[in-house]
Motif scaffolding. Structure first.
Motif, PDB file in Angstrom:
ATOM      1  N   GLU A  44      34.776  33.945 -23.775  1.00 43.74           N
ATOM      2  CA  GLU A  44      35.930  34.605 -24.401  1.00 43.74           C
ATOM      3  C   GLU A  44      37.259  33.918 -24.109  1.00 43.74           C
ATOM      4  N   LEU A  45      37.324  33.004 -23.134  1.00 45.70           N
ATOM      5  CA  LEU A  45      38.556  32.264 -22.848  1.00 45.70           C
ATOM      6  C   LEU A  45      38.653  30.945 -23.623  1.00 45.70           C
ATOM      7  N   ILE A  46      37.557  30.484 -24.194  1.00 44.29           N
ATOM      8  CA  ILE A  46      37.534  29.162 -24.832  1.00 44.29           C
ATOM      9  C   ILE A  46      38.229  29.214 -26.188  1.00 44.29           C
ATOM     10  N   THR A  47      39.345  28.463 -26.281  1.00 50.69           N
ATOM     11  CA  THR A  47      40.108  28.401 -27.528  1.00 50.69           C
ATOM     12  C   THR A  47      39.968  27.049 -28.223  1.00 50.69           C
ATOM     13  N   ASN A  48      39.620  26.023 -27.457  1.00 54.95           N
ATOM     14  CA  ASN A  48      39.536  24.668 -28.002  1.00 54.95           C
ATOM     15  C   ASN A  48      38.292  23.974 -27.462  1.00 54.95           C
ATOM     16  N   ILE A  49      37.675  23.167 -28.328  1.00 58.50           N
ATOM     17  CA  ILE A  49      36.451  22.458 -27.981  1.00 58.50           C
ATOM     18  C   ILE A  49      36.618  21.004 -28.387  1.00 58.50           C
ATOM     19  N   HIS A  50      36.307  20.104 -27.444  1.00 55.72           N
ATOM     20  CA  HIS A  50      36.382  18.666 -27.722  1.00 55.72           C
ATOM     21  C   HIS A  50      35.146  17.997 -27.145  1.00 55.72           C
ATOM     22  N   GLY A  74      38.804  20.649 -31.668  1.00 58.14           N
ATOM     23  CA  GLY A  74      39.987  21.388 -32.051  1.00 58.14           C
ATOM     24  C   GLY A  74      39.901  22.854 -31.730  1.00 58.14           C
ATOM     25  N   THR A  75      40.683  23.613 -32.443  1.00 60.95           N
ATOM     26  CA  THR A  75      40.878  25.036 -32.181  1.00 60.95           C
ATOM     27  C   THR A  75      39.766  25.871 -32.797  1.00 60.95           C
ATOM     28  N   ARG A  76      39.291  26.793 -32.010  1.00 64.83           N
ATOM     29  CA  ARG A  76      38.253  27.730 -32.437  1.00 64.83           C
ATOM     30  C   ARG A  76      38.866  28.787 -33.366  1.00 64.83           C
ATOM     31  N   GLU A  77      38.161  29.063 -34.448  1.00 63.67           N
ATOM     32  CA  GLU A  77      38.608  30.077 -35.402  1.00 63.67           C
ATOM     33  C   GLU A  77      38.173  31.472 -34.932  1.00 63.67           C
ATOM     34  N   ALA A  78      38.726  32.498 -35.552  1.00 58.92           N
ATOM     35  CA  ALA A  78      38.391  33.882 -35.198  1.00 58.92           C
ATOM     36  C   ALA A  78      36.887  34.113 -35.329  1.00 58.92           C
ATOM     37  N   ALA A  79      36.282  34.679 -34.316  1.00 62.04           N
ATOM     38  CA  ALA A  79      34.859  35.039 -34.279  1.00 62.04           C
ATOM     39  C   ALA A  79      33.916  33.838 -34.407  1.00 62.04           C
ATOM     40  N   ARG A 119      47.193  31.453 -31.887  1.00 62.29           N
ATOM     41  CA  ARG A 119      46.600  32.153 -33.027  1.00 62.29           C
ATOM     42  C   ARG A 119      46.379  33.608 -32.598  1.00 62.29           C
ATOM     43  N   PRO A 120      46.559  34.575 -33.498  1.00 63.73           N
ATOM     44  CA  PRO A 120      46.512  35.994 -33.101  1.00 63.73           C
ATOM     45  C   PRO A 120      45.215  36.424 -32.414  1.00 63.73           C
ATOM     46  N   TRP A 121      44.095  35.799 -32.723  1.00 63.38           N
ATOM     47  CA  TRP A 121      42.811  36.202 -32.162  1.00 63.38           C
ATOM     48  C   TRP A 121      42.519  35.566 -30.803  1.00 63.38           C
ATOM     49  N   GLN A 122      43.350  34.657 -30.350  1.00 63.92           N
ATOM     50  CA  GLN A 122      43.071  33.948 -29.097  1.00 63.92           C
ATOM     51  C   GLN A 122      43.464  34.777 -27.881  1.00 63.92           C
ATOM     52  N   PRO A 123      42.757  34.521 -26.772  1.00 65.37           N
ATOM     53  CA  PRO A 123      43.151  35.184 -25.533  1.00 65.37           C
ATOM     54  C   PRO A 123      44.542  34.700 -25.117  1.00 65.37           C
ATOM     55  N   HIS A 124      45.246  35.562 -24.393  1.00 61.32           N
ATOM     56  CA  HIS A 124      46.621  35.220 -24.013  1.00 61.32           C
ATOM     57  C   HIS A 124      46.987  35.972 -22.745  1.00 61.32           C
ATOM     58  N   PRO A 125      47.630  35.406 -21.786  1.00 64.04           N
ATOM     59  CA  PRO A 125      48.145  34.042 -21.717  1.00 64.04           C
ATOM     60  C   PRO A 125      47.126  33.029 -21.174  1.00 64.04           C
ATOM     61  N   LYS A 127      43.602  30.855 -21.187  1.00 68.89           N
ATOM     62  CA  LYS A 127      42.723  30.257 -22.184  1.00 68.89           C
ATOM     63  C   LYS A 127      42.028  29.068 -21.555  1.00 68.89           C
ATOM     64  N   ALA A 128      41.128  28.425 -22.297  1.00 71.04           N
ATOM     65  CA  ALA A 128      40.418  27.257 -21.770  1.00 71.04           C
ATOM     66  C   ALA A 128      40.093  26.272 -22.885  1.00 71.04           C
ATOM     67  N   TRP A 129      40.183  24.979 -22.547  1.00 67.35           N
ATOM     68  CA  TRP A 129      39.759  23.876 -23.400  1.00 67.35           C
ATOM     69  C   TRP A 129      38.427  23.397 -22.854  1.00 67.35           C
ATOM     70  N   LEU A 130      37.386  23.456 -23.640  1.00 67.61           N
ATOM     71  CA  LEU A 130      36.046  23.055 -23.221  1.00 67.61           C
ATOM     72  C   LEU A 130      35.815  21.590 -23.589  1.00 67.61           C
ATOM     73  N   TRP A 131      35.274  20.804 -22.634  1.00 68.32           N
ATOM     74  CA  TRP A 131      35.009  19.378 -22.827  1.00 68.32           C
ATOM     75  C   TRP A 131      33.527  19.109 -22.649  1.00 68.32           C
ATOM     76  N   GLY A 132      32.992  18.232 -23.491  1.00 75.39           N
ATOM     77  CA  GLY A 132      31.582  17.881 -23.372  1.00 75.39           C
ATOM     78  C   GLY A 132      31.289  16.567 -24.052  1.00 75.39           C
ATOM     79  N   TRP A 133      30.004  16.301 -24.171  1.00 77.14           N
ATOM     80  CA  TRP A 133      29.552  15.112 -24.889  1.00 77.14           C
ATOM     81  C   TRP A 133      28.307  15.501 -25.685  1.00 77.14           C
ATOM     82  N   ALA A 134      28.029  14.693 -26.698  1.00 78.78           N
ATOM     83  CA  ALA A 134      26.838  14.926 -27.520  1.00 78.78           C
ATOM     84  C   ALA A 134      26.502  13.650 -28.269  1.00 78.78           C
ATOM     85  N   GLU A 135      25.245  13.504 -28.585  1.00 77.75           N
ATOM     86  CA  GLU A 135      24.813  12.442 -29.493  1.00 77.75           C
ATOM     87  C   GLU A 135      25.211  12.878 -30.899  1.00 77.75           C
ATOM     88  N   VAL A 136      25.821  11.974 -31.643  1.00 75.78           N
ATOM     89  CA  VAL A 136      26.265  12.289 -32.999  1.00 75.78           C
ATOM     90  C   VAL A 136      25.864  11.169 -33.951  1.00 75.78           C
TER      91      VAL A 136
END
Length: 188
Positions: A44-50, A74-79, A119-125, A127-136
């Motif tokens: 529920e704290l994750i607002t951005n994923i890279h 980038g930024t996670r959308e509502a739901a 964004r109105p649906w994001q947790p405040h104040p 939040k968290a930016w999630l970092w990872g890796w993946a084969e693409v």
């Protein structure tokens, strides 16, 4: 040794090996105080994923119209789920799709001093930016939606080339983040 003690030792070792990544940071653009940890935040704290996208051992970077190189995400959308956000952002910014499950390596836990959420649906104040890796697989052009970065180039390059471009004109923690992802990728 207990699992908790062992995990605390692993986290301390990572912080010692990557001190710039783990140092407290001020992101003036968002009025944000942030700090990285390999301890993953609650969903529920994750607002951005890279993600560091790997294709045939090379790292995928995107360049926008300003000449700025960045990791897709980038930024996670509502739901929106974390995985749906990652799939959408890879397509929008890199013209890529997942070729395997992502591996999450950590997050920047953040607190903003802005009075309202980005964004109105994001947790405040908090939040968290999630970092990872993946084969693409890069198999199309970026979709470049009107409300996103306008990507003009997607390039797969060696980790050293990617590190150079990510750090150029930025804080050195970007290079450490990439190194952590490369090391994690090699051990999996």
């Amino acid at each position: 040794m207990t699992d908790t003690t062992e995990r605390a030792g692993e986290l301390a070792d990572l912080a010692a090996r990557f001190p710039k990544l783990h140092a407290p940071q001020r992101w003036a653009w968002g009025g944000i105080d942030a700090q990285f940890s390999a301890e993953l935040p609650p969903d529920e704290l994750i607002t951005n994923i890279h993600v560091v996208g790997f294709t045939e051992g090379r790292v995928v970077l995107c360049r926008d119209a300003r000449g700025h190189w960045f990791l897709p995400g980038g930024t996670r959308e509502a739901a929106e789920s974390v995985e749906s956000c990652l799939v959408r952002e890879l397509r929008e910014e890199a013209g890529a799709r997942l070729a395997g499950p992502p591996t999450w390596i950590g997050a920047h836990r953040a607190v903003t001093d802005h009075p309202v959420p980005y964004r109105p649906w994001q947790p405040h104040p908090e939040k968290a930016w999630l970092w990872g890796w993946a084969e693409v697989v890069v198999d199309s052009a970026p979709t470049n939606p009107d409300d996103g970065e306008q990507v003009v180039e997607v390039r797969a390059m060696t980790p050293d080339e990617a590190r150079h471009l990510l750090v150029r004109g930025r804080d050195a923690w970007w290079g450490e983040l990439l190194t952590l992802a490369v090391e994690s990728h090699r051990t999996r």
